[in-house]
Design an enzyme around this catalytic site. Sequence first.
Site, PDB file in Angstrom:
ATOM      1  N   HIS A  59       8.299   7.519   0.049  1.00 40.10           N
ATOM      2  CA  HIS A  59       8.916   8.831  -0.188  1.00 40.10           C
ATOM      3  C   HIS A  59      10.254   8.611  -0.867  1.00 40.10           C
ATOM      4  O   HIS A  59      10.965   7.665  -0.543  1.00 40.10           O
ATOM      5  CB  HIS A  59       9.110   9.594   1.140  1.00 40.10           C
TER       6      HIS A  59
ATOM      7  N   GLU B 193       1.649  13.190   3.712  1.00 35.73           N
ATOM      8  CA  GLU B 193       0.293  13.408   3.203  1.00 35.73           C
ATOM      9  C   GLU B 193      -0.777  12.653   3.995  1.00 35.73           C
ATOM     10  O   GLU B 193      -1.925  13.058   4.029  1.00 35.73           O
ATOM     11  CB  GLU B 193       0.214  12.962   1.739  1.00 35.73           C
TER      12      GLU B 193
HETATM   13  N1  ACO Z   1       2.105   2.082  -2.582  1.00 34.34           N
HETATM   14  C1  ACO Z   1       2.381   1.014  -3.354  1.00 34.34           C
HETATM   15  N2  ACO Z   1       3.520   0.875  -4.060  1.00 34.34           N
HETATM   16  C2  ACO Z   1       4.410   1.851  -3.954  1.00 34.34           C
HETATM   17  C3  ACO Z   1       4.194   2.990  -3.156  1.00 34.34           C
HETATM   18  C4  ACO Z   1       2.987   3.074  -2.456  1.00 34.34           C
HETATM   19  N3  ACO Z   1       2.689   4.140  -1.708  1.00 34.34           N
HETATM   20  N4  ACO Z   1       5.274   3.792  -3.251  1.00 34.34           N
HETATM   21  C5  ACO Z   1       6.128   3.203  -4.093  1.00 34.34           C
HETATM   22  N5  ACO Z   1       5.602   2.036  -4.516  1.00 34.34           N
HETATM   23  C6  ACO Z   1       6.191   1.099  -5.484  1.00 34.34           C
HETATM   24  C7  ACO Z   1       5.943   1.600  -6.911  1.00 34.34           C
HETATM   25  O1  ACO Z   1       4.736   1.130  -7.440  1.00 34.34           O
HETATM   26  C8  ACO Z   1       7.124   1.035  -7.669  1.00 34.34           C
HETATM   27  O2  ACO Z   1       6.864  -0.302  -7.972  1.00 34.34           O
HETATM   28  P1  ACO Z   1       7.544  -1.031  -9.250  1.00 34.34           P
HETATM   29  O3  ACO Z   1       9.020  -0.963  -9.014  1.00 34.34           O
HETATM   30  O4  ACO Z   1       6.980  -2.411  -9.211  1.00 34.34           O
HETATM   31  O5  ACO Z   1       7.108  -0.225 -10.443  1.00 34.34           O
HETATM   32  C9  ACO Z   1       8.231   1.071  -6.624  1.00 34.34           C
HETATM   33  O6  ACO Z   1       7.600   1.114  -5.323  1.00 34.34           O
HETATM   34  C10 ACO Z   1       9.135   2.283  -6.767  1.00 34.34           C
HETATM   35  O7  ACO Z   1       8.328   3.429  -6.935  1.00 34.34           O
HETATM   36  P2  ACO Z   1       8.930   4.822  -7.317  1.00 34.34           P
HETATM   37  O8  ACO Z   1       7.823   5.732  -7.718  1.00 34.34           O
HETATM   38  O9  ACO Z   1      10.072   4.692  -8.254  1.00 34.34           O
HETATM   39  O10 ACO Z   1       9.552   5.192  -5.891  1.00 34.34           O
HETATM   40  P3  ACO Z   1       9.841   6.589  -5.291  1.00 34.34           P
HETATM   41  O11 ACO Z   1      10.593   6.357  -4.065  1.00 34.34           O
HETATM   42  O12 ACO Z   1      10.436   7.460  -6.271  1.00 34.34           O
HETATM   43  O13 ACO Z   1       8.354   7.105  -4.972  1.00 34.34           O
HETATM   44  C11 ACO Z   1       6.521   8.291  -4.271  1.00 34.34           C
HETATM   45  C12 ACO Z   1       8.018   8.101  -4.132  1.00 34.34           C
HETATM   46  C13 ACO Z   1       6.202   8.818  -5.678  1.00 34.34           C
HETATM   47  C14 ACO Z   1       6.040   9.294  -3.246  1.00 34.34           C
HETATM   48  C15 ACO Z   1       5.793   6.936  -4.083  1.00 34.34           C
HETATM   49  O14 ACO Z   1       6.157   6.364  -2.838  1.00 34.34           O
HETATM   50  C16 ACO Z   1       4.291   7.035  -4.217  1.00 34.34           C
HETATM   51  O15 ACO Z   1       3.789   7.013  -5.344  1.00 34.34           O
HETATM   52  N6  ACO Z   1       3.542   7.154  -3.066  1.00 34.34           N
HETATM   53  C17 ACO Z   1       2.117   7.304  -3.125  1.00 34.34           C
HETATM   54  C18 ACO Z   1       1.749   8.747  -3.499  1.00 34.34           C
HETATM   55  C19 ACO Z   1       2.007   9.699  -2.347  1.00 34.34           C
HETATM   56  O16 ACO Z   1       1.738   9.410  -1.196  1.00 34.34           O
HETATM   57  N7  ACO Z   1       2.517  10.884  -2.706  1.00 34.34           N
HETATM   58  C20 ACO Z   1       2.851  11.924  -1.730  1.00 34.34           C
HETATM   59  C21 ACO Z   1       4.338  12.023  -1.536  1.00 34.34           C
HETATM   60  S1  ACO Z   1       4.766  13.197  -0.261  1.00 34.34           S
HETATM   61  C22 ACO Z   1       4.863  14.691  -1.036  1.00 34.34           C
HETATM   62  O17 ACO Z   1       5.207  14.788  -2.197  1.00 34.34           O
HETATM   63  C23 ACO Z   1       4.485  15.945  -0.327  1.00 34.34           C
END
Ligand code: ACO
Length: 380
Positions: free
Chosen positions: A255, A309
């Site tokens: 998150h 989620e």
């Molecule tokens: N699984 C694997 N890797 C992850 C995950 C995850 N769930 N979350 C973040 N990372 C990794 C990314 O791949 C990225 O890697 P990199 O630096 O090598 O490219 C790094 O962590 C940073 O990712 P960002 O997208 O910049 O981090 P942010 O904190 O902004 O992301 C997000 C938040 C988009 C929710 C992310 O954790 C994610 O994609 N989760 C999975 C999708 C999900 O569950 N979405 C629902 C969110 S809750 C809601 O909106 C109601």
Amino acid sequence: MVDSEQRGLDDVVIGSSAISRVDGEEGLLWYRGYSIQDVVTHLGYEGVVHLLLWGELGDRDPPEELVIRLGELRGLSGPEAAMVDAIPSNAPPMDALRAGLGGLGGRGFGYPPDETDVLVLVAVLPTILTRFWRRVRGLPIVAPDPKLDHVKNYLTMLHGEPPSARRTTALESYFDILADHGMNPSTFTLRLALSTNTTLLAAESAAMGTLQGPLHGGAMDRVITMLDTVGDLDRAPRIIREALDRKERLFGFGHRVYKVDDPRADLLREIASHSAEPKRFELARGVEEIALDELARRRPQQRLRTNVEFYAAVVLESAGIPPPLFVPTFALARSIGWGAHAIEQAATNRLMRPELEYSGKELREFPSRFPGRRTADRRA
Ligand code: ACO
């Protein structure tokens, strides 16, 4: 050069809000000063609608007048129903919901949005969604029942029969927990759209488009796909490791704001432990633990925790919501948060207009092989 944090607008504060407080370091969520734990314990969805829209609790729960008002607002006019019936059967339900929303344009939504605009959308979205869902399945349409409360009415219109108490309680808790969440991407979209002085109808349509992306609300059905793919907990470590090796994201984890446990995930885990089939809950619990261990091992600095989620998916499944309706159901629950934000935004509005740093070519001469239409016309 703009860095990753700027591109993601990390920690950028664009205003103030009295609606909900999200604290990602303390793991807190409040609605109008009440903790989400208290809200779920003491209020049904109409109580949450009252609190978010007017800022205070009603006299009692449920707030009777609001229950009656929402019940009265549920119906579609003939042309609005015809519009829903004209949506192609193969449209994803979220697109169908947006299309049906557009059909409400004849109701004269204006700017600034008012309480009636908000309540109309809260009341009518379940009618649009269930009408579309049942029609494409060849099932008879179930008209809204103004006497039922909001969540029970939604489940009744969806399944064509009164829901069990277990399903109603699970879904009502879900609606309470998902009703608002600060400056999340869809609420940001809504406030940005509103800042142009557009209608709540148009702004909510934009918000819905944002909600359905898998990095926001569209993660839930993918959680179910992951649980179904794992099937047996013994297979989970390998499947999770392989997904992460392929650089895939594990849906339901991570998150932008919460760096400790998301309080909504904790509540939904507890609800799922009562509402889901025991075997399903055990599988989800096991997959969660394995995923958290693997994420912590690979990315310790990122503090990736279970997000809302993951167990939302398990709770919706246990409430009898089919996975294609997960995101639209999220939109139904969030419509009150969007409405409250719309009214708050309009009260102190200023057009939002950020900048992009130009990173393209320097100004250059146009090639001579393009003489230009005006020059060519003049020569003729
Ligand atoms: N699984 C694997 N890797 C992850 C995950 C995850 N769930 N979350 C973040 N990372 C990794 C990314 O791949 C990225 O890697 P990199 O630096 O090598 O490219 C790094 O962590 C940073 O990712 P960002 O997208 O910049 O981090 P942010 O904190 O902004 O992301 C997000 C938040 C988009 C929710 C992310 O954790 C994610 O994609 N989760 C999975 C999708 C999900 O569950 N979405 C629902 C969110 S809750 C809601 O909106 C109601």
